[in-house]
Write a protein that holds these residues in place. Sequence first.
Motif, PDB file in Angstrom:
ATOM      1  N   ALA A  12      11.969  10.052  22.176  1.00  0.00           N
ATOM      2  CA  ALA A  12      13.133  10.134  23.023  1.00  0.00           C
ATOM      3  C   ALA A  12      12.867   9.828  24.174  1.00  0.00           C
ATOM      4  N   ASP A  31       2.226   5.405  27.782  1.00  0.00           N
ATOM      5  CA  ASP A  31       2.255   5.985  26.442  1.00  0.00           C
ATOM      6  C   ASP A  31       1.018   6.393  26.336  1.00  0.00           C
ATOM      7  N   ARG A  41       7.988  10.014  10.240  1.00  0.00           N
ATOM      8  CA  ARG A  41       7.786  11.602  10.905  1.00  0.00           C
ATOM      9  C   ARG A  41       8.842  11.429  10.120  1.00  0.00           C
ATOM     10  N   GLY A  44      15.839  11.371   8.475  1.00  0.00           N
ATOM     11  CA  GLY A  44      16.832  11.423   8.085  1.00  0.00           C
ATOM     12  C   GLY A  44      17.633  10.933   9.736  1.00  0.00           C
ATOM     13  N   GLN A  99      11.316   6.509  11.016  1.00  0.00           N
ATOM     14  CA  GLN A  99      11.025   6.349  12.720  1.00  0.00           C
ATOM     15  C   GLN A  99      10.095   5.258  13.216  1.00  0.00           C
ATOM     16  N   ASP A 297      10.376  17.057  21.511  1.00  0.00           N
ATOM     17  CA  ASP A 297       9.631  17.407  20.864  1.00  0.00           C
ATOM     18  C   ASP A 297       8.988  18.536  22.259  1.00  0.00           C
ATOM     19  N   MET A 310      13.756  14.667  15.575  1.00  0.00           N
ATOM     20  CA  MET A 310      14.084  13.194  16.574  1.00  0.00           C
ATOM     21  C   MET A 310      15.288  13.091  17.168  1.00  0.00           C
ATOM     22  N   ASN A 311      16.448  13.761  15.980  1.00  0.00           N
ATOM     23  CA  ASN A 311      18.133  13.289  16.392  1.00  0.00           C
ATOM     24  C   ASN A 311      18.830  14.439  18.035  1.00  0.00           C
TER      25      ASN A 311
HETATM   26  C1  LIG Z   1       7.137  15.060   8.528  1.00  0.00           C
HETATM   27  C2  LIG Z   1       7.858  15.242   9.315  1.00  0.00           C
HETATM   28  C3  LIG Z   1       9.545  14.607   8.861  1.00  0.00           C
HETATM   29  C4  LIG Z   1       9.880  14.702  10.160  1.00  0.00           C
HETATM   30  N1  LIG Z   1      11.184  14.336   9.904  1.00  0.00           N
HETATM   31  C5  LIG Z   1      12.760  14.103  10.668  1.00  0.00           C
HETATM   32  C6  LIG Z   1      13.472  13.606  10.626  1.00  0.00           C
HETATM   33  O1  LIG Z   1      14.391  12.827   9.470  1.00  0.00           O
HETATM   34  N2  LIG Z   1      15.224  14.041  11.285  1.00  0.00           N
HETATM   35  C7  LIG Z   1      14.395  13.433  12.598  1.00  0.00           C
HETATM   36  O2  LIG Z   1      15.245  13.640  13.359  1.00  0.00           O
HETATM   37  N3  LIG Z   1      13.266  13.857  12.869  1.00  0.00           N
HETATM   38  C8  LIG Z   1      12.397  14.140  11.761  1.00  0.00           C
HETATM   39  N4  LIG Z   1      11.199  15.176  12.738  1.00  0.00           N
HETATM   40  C9  LIG Z   1      10.873  15.505  13.347  1.00  0.00           C
HETATM   41  C10 LIG Z   1      10.467  14.183  14.033  1.00  0.00           C
HETATM   42  O3  LIG Z   1       9.303  13.275  14.435  1.00  0.00           O
HETATM   43  C11 LIG Z   1      10.184  14.335  16.009  1.00  0.00           C
HETATM   44  O4  LIG Z   1      11.191  15.291  16.292  1.00  0.00           O
HETATM   45  C12 LIG Z   1      10.465  13.099  17.260  1.00  0.00           C
HETATM   46  O5  LIG Z   1       9.066  12.078  16.736  1.00  0.00           O
HETATM   47  C13 LIG Z   1      10.369  13.911  18.299  1.00  0.00           C
HETATM   48  O6  LIG Z   1      10.053  12.520  19.359  1.00  0.00           O
HETATM   49  P1  LIG Z   1       9.795  12.070  20.987  1.00  0.00           P
HETATM   50  O7  LIG Z   1       9.747  11.487  21.580  1.00  0.00           O
HETATM   51  O8  LIG Z   1       9.890  13.792  21.461  1.00  0.00           O
HETATM   52  O9  LIG Z   1       8.215  12.918  20.414  1.00  0.00           O
HETATM   53  P2  LIG Z   1       6.860  12.175  19.564  1.00  0.00           P
HETATM   54  O10 LIG Z   1       7.108  11.343  18.518  1.00  0.00           O
HETATM   55  O11 LIG Z   1       5.930  13.142  19.534  1.00  0.00           O
HETATM   56  O12 LIG Z   1       6.308  11.075  20.956  1.00  0.00           O
HETATM   57  C14 LIG Z   1       6.006  11.442  22.384  1.00  0.00           C
HETATM   58  C15 LIG Z   1       4.121  10.297  22.207  1.00  0.00           C
HETATM   59  O13 LIG Z   1       4.268  11.269  23.978  1.00  0.00           O
HETATM   60  C16 LIG Z   1       2.651  10.886  23.956  1.00  0.00           C
HETATM   61  N5  LIG Z   1       2.014  11.084  25.080  1.00  0.00           N
HETATM   62  C17 LIG Z   1       1.894  12.129  24.722  1.00  0.00           C
HETATM   63  N6  LIG Z   1       0.721  12.907  25.584  1.00  0.00           N
HETATM   64  C18 LIG Z   1       0.252  12.000  26.203  1.00  0.00           C
HETATM   65  C19 LIG Z   1       0.157  11.947  28.304  1.00  0.00           C
HETATM   66  N7  LIG Z   1      -0.724  12.916  28.023  1.00  0.00           N
HETATM   67  N8  LIG Z   1       0.509  10.675  28.382  1.00  0.00           N
HETATM   68  C20 LIG Z   1       1.104   9.957  27.951  1.00  0.00           C
HETATM   69  N9  LIG Z   1       1.474   9.881  27.043  1.00  0.00           N
HETATM   70  C21 LIG Z   1       1.219  11.302  25.566  1.00  0.00           C
HETATM   71  C22 LIG Z   1       2.532  10.566  22.870  1.00  0.00           C
HETATM   72  O14 LIG Z   1       1.361   9.683  22.424  1.00  0.00           O
HETATM   73  C23 LIG Z   1       3.845   9.824  21.471  1.00  0.00           C
HETATM   74  O15 LIG Z   1       3.825   8.385  21.672  1.00  0.00           O
HETATM   75  C24 LIG Z   1       9.875  15.201  10.983  1.00  0.00           C
HETATM   76  C25 LIG Z   1       8.186  15.139  11.893  1.00  0.00           C
HETATM   77  C26 LIG Z   1       7.441  15.385  10.799  1.00  0.00           C
HETATM   78  C27 LIG Z   1       5.926  16.061  10.949  1.00  0.00           C
END
Ligand SMILES: Cc1cc2nc3c(=O)[nH]c(=O)nc-3n(C[C@H](O)[C@H](O)[C@H](O)COP(=O)(O)OP(=O)(O)OC[C@H]3O[C@@H](n4cnc5c(N)ncnc54)[C@H](O)[C@@H]3O)c2cc1C
Length: 518
Positions: A12, A31, A41, A44, A99, A297, A310-311
Amino acid sequence: MPEILIVGAGPAGLTMALELARHGKRCRIIDKLPEPLPFCRAIGITPRTLEVWEDMGVVRDMIEAGIWFTGLHAITPDGAKDMVEDLSDLPYATFGLPQYSTEEILTHHLSRRGIEIERGAAITSLTQTDGKVLVTIEHADGSKEEAEYRYVVGCDGAHSFVRRAVGIAFEGEGFPFDFMLGDVEIDWDLPRGKALFSIRPKPGEAPDMFVAIPLPEPNRYRVSMKAPPELAAPDKGTDHGIQSERPAPGIEHLQAVADDLLPEETILSDMRWSSIFRISMRIASHYRKGNVFLAGDAAHIHPPTGGQGMNTGIQDAYNLAWKMALDDPSLLDTYEAERRPVGVDVLERTVAASKGMERTVKKDRLADTQMLIRYAPNNWIVDDLPGTNGPLPGERAPDCMGLRQQGVHFPQRLHELLRSTAFVVLIDARQPGKLDEVVEDFSSFGWPPGSLRIVAVVGPDAELSSPYHVQVVRDDEGTFAKTYLCGDASEYLIRPDGYIGWRGKDWHDSPLFQNSPK
Ligand SMILES: Cc1cc2nc3c(=O)[nH]c(=O)nc-3n(C[C@H](O)[C@H](O)[C@H](O)COP(=O)(O)OP(=O)(O)OC[C@H]3O[C@@H](n4cnc5c(N)ncnc54)[C@H](O)[C@@H]3O)c2cc1C
């Protein structure tokens, strides 16, 4: 100093930074982790995310690094069957990309735009005053920095500091058991691209299951399943996501589940990594407070069923970035109004599917493709012809094939012509004299330079021309007329995110055009 801080360099945050840059706005992205996580993670990728990546200019790199999914081999107590979802009516099929590769490619493109992620930098305080956001950032060497931003976007994942700092509630609950995840080689003759799912219901408790999703490398799979009681530790770790601080399962734990749930002896080997993970279902009560926004998330978490998390986060960022780049208050107000209902819907669908209630929930064949996501009317989604046929404001603008342009010796798709950072007015210019009228009109319109383009579509018999300021395309195969001109509307406004913002008969009469971005 950039005016926008993005907290978190997951999918995101990276999308937010890259999209802001594409729309001409620099940001700072931090980060807290020194390195990206190595775990796969999400894998798809939905057809709509592929369209978004096409617009962002990264889809080729993504496709080269991934794998097309070709179907599912499902094993249940009733026997085994192969299922294939026919998505040939969509521009893209369902795709698989770990991912870590998605993040690597987005990081590479960000770097090409001169933006580097600041790693080992965690946000530790955040307050808002007089339209400014004041933050403290703690660096890996222990130093602390105070900084001030116009906007902060919390893309900091399920346990978002940003969300807690602004006091946005995150209501919901967690599954009361742990899962395991691993990246292994599997010795079987499942065709490339096919996933396997084996399930055994257990009355009164969660079913036993073994899921193998193909990774791009030959015979490599990401496997997931319930964790055995000896690895479960309900009082340890966090309530969502990878539990990297807890002991990882060994390959013998994964093999034991495969032995139990697969009909033939199947050897798992060469485990690259494994982890325990947990799942919760929660949605933020708001996606915005003042000048602080949430995406990904940080705003919604749910079961991975259907590969939506993630999508959805990538599409949150894609929806927000152009609005933030234009820095228009009425546009920014639409972010929560448009994206929170999408989060609520994903949560409901994934929870129902995970609890095995799919049959009680009406599910469209295309729901998980994310092509049907529709936004309700707001200041920037206006229908001047309610109740008439044709694509509606708030829907993704459908694509059309076979459009011809002067000097371009191959047919083009409408989406190729729409690709830019501007709004596009699509005009039916098939009537004699209409094109001249459009060309004459354009300069009378007061939007900021570069923020609005006109695409005029002429009929198959028209001469092709390329007047100043207006793109003229000829609808050689009649696909535009069939798709867009099947109701009363003869003009459409397409927003920079590929959604229809308005339709009607004359854009001059619409209040939306008087509200050009400030
Ligand atoms: C087993 C599993 C399978 C999955 N399969 C799918 C799939 O097939 N398709 C799909 O769409 N989604 C899937 N997901 C969900 C997907 O992994 C998440 O939705 C995605 O990682 C969210 O992305 P994000 O960027 O919102 O958050 P994250 O990927 O969690 O990134 C957040 C970032 O913020 C950083 N951060 C946190 N706190 C702080 C702070 N205080 N200061 C600075 N940085 C900070 C972290 O270090 C991290 O790098 C799956 C999840 C799991 C657990």
